[in-house]
Design an enzyme around this catalytic site. Sequence first.
Site, PDB file in Angstrom:
ATOM      1  N   CYS A  98      34.906   3.115  25.135  1.00 26.37           N
ATOM      2  CA  CYS A  98      34.494   4.238  24.302  1.00 26.37           C
ATOM      3  C   CYS A  98      33.736   5.257  25.159  1.00 26.37           C
ATOM      4  CB  CYS A  98      33.609   3.729  23.175  1.00 26.37           C
ATOM      5  SG  CYS A  98      32.728   5.012  22.285  1.00 26.37           S
ATOM      6  N   GLU A  99      34.125   6.516  25.080  1.00 28.67           N
ATOM      7  CA  GLU A  99      33.492   7.533  25.913  1.00 28.67           C
ATOM      8  C   GLU A  99      32.081   7.887  25.443  1.00 28.67           C
ATOM      9  OE1 GLU A  99      35.054  11.771  24.090  1.00 28.67           O
ATOM     10  OE2 GLU A  99      36.257  10.803  25.637  1.00 28.67           O
ATOM     11  N   HIS A 100      31.716   7.490  24.238  1.00 29.62           N
ATOM     12  CA  HIS A 100      30.392   7.838  23.716  1.00 29.62           C
ATOM     13  C   HIS A 100      29.302   6.912  24.248  1.00 29.62           C
ATOM     14  CE1 HIS A 100      32.793   9.609  20.139  1.00 29.62           C
ATOM     15  NE2 HIS A 100      32.637  10.505  21.089  1.00 29.62           N
ATOM     16  N   HIS A 101      29.631   5.618  24.380  1.00 29.28           N
ATOM     17  CA  HIS A 101      28.628   4.662  24.844  1.00 29.28           C
ATOM     18  C   HIS A 101      29.092   3.857  26.051  1.00 29.28           C
ATOM     19  CE1 HIS A 101      27.901   5.186  20.428  1.00 29.28           C
ATOM     20  NE2 HIS A 101      26.673   5.385  20.874  1.00 29.28           N
ATOM     21  N   GLN A 139      39.476   6.223  20.006  1.00 31.31           N
ATOM     22  CA  GLN A 139      40.716   5.621  19.518  1.00 31.31           C
ATOM     23  C   GLN A 139      41.667   6.661  18.944  1.00 31.31           C
ATOM     24  OE1 GLN A 139      40.175   2.111  17.083  1.00 31.31           O
ATOM     25  NE2 GLN A 139      42.142   2.391  16.070  1.00 31.31           N
ATOM     26  N   HIS A 167      35.351  -2.181  17.819  1.00 34.73           N
ATOM     27  CA  HIS A 167      34.532  -1.374  18.718  1.00 34.73           C
ATOM     28  C   HIS A 167      33.179  -2.034  18.929  1.00 34.73           C
ATOM     29  CE1 HIS A 167      36.981   2.461  18.673  1.00 34.73           C
ATOM     30  NE2 HIS A 167      37.577   1.719  17.756  1.00 34.73           N
ATOM     31  N   CYS A 169      30.609  -0.755  20.172  1.00 36.89           N
ATOM     32  CA  CYS A 169      29.504   0.140  19.825  1.00 36.89           C
ATOM     33  C   CYS A 169      29.121  -0.009  18.361  1.00 36.89           C
ATOM     34  CB  CYS A 169      29.846   1.595  20.154  1.00 36.89           C
ATOM     35  SG  CYS A 169      31.311   2.220  19.321  1.00 36.89           S
TER      36      CYS A 169
END
Length: 209
Positions: A98-101, A139, A167, A169
């Site tokens: 995941c690019e956010h976390h 995703q 996920h 996260c």
Amino acid sequence: MSQHSFESEELDGYIKIDKYNTEKVDRIASHYTDILESLGEDPKREGLLKTPERVAKALQFLTHGYDIDAAEVLRGAMFEEDYSQMVVVKDIEVYSLCEHHMLPFFGKAHIAYIPNGHIVGLSKIPRVVDIFARRLQVQERLTNEIRDCIQETLGARGVAVVMECKHMCMAMRGVQKQNSVTTTSAFTGAFQNDVTRSEFLRLITADLA
């Protein structure tokens, strides 16, 4: 595959990493040494001595999709064939970050296409999934990138992609919902027709064994 990140040898579908880009490893590892210190750890203790280097190599592997042209992979195994029915490859394992976390998400992808004069080697469909998954992702975008690559490269009469992932996260932090699954879908061409789309959904949920 680009030589800029690492050299690899593919054995029965498993990519064995032989050499990494040492400049990148050193640069990434130096940051992780600082991160360990910021977390209150001692980077010099025995268990952590090589951790920054291991993390740097792991990240190179987990993001090596940036160095591969997925369309080129498909074009390398395209064949003219007079077949116009649905081709389905289901239960393709997916592992991404995941690019956010920068925490993992993983699950399965189910893909179908309807040929329009060309078919593609079946192993290349999971390969395309892996190429886009081995990048920092969300995703929703991953689903669309797989669909668009297959559609544009094969010129198919339609492409369908459904992805089901868990996920970390969500499971390890935040709402901490360990059993939640995220489903995304993307369709082109003939799969925008309710009948064709329903047939695809029936095939990916049916146990044909």
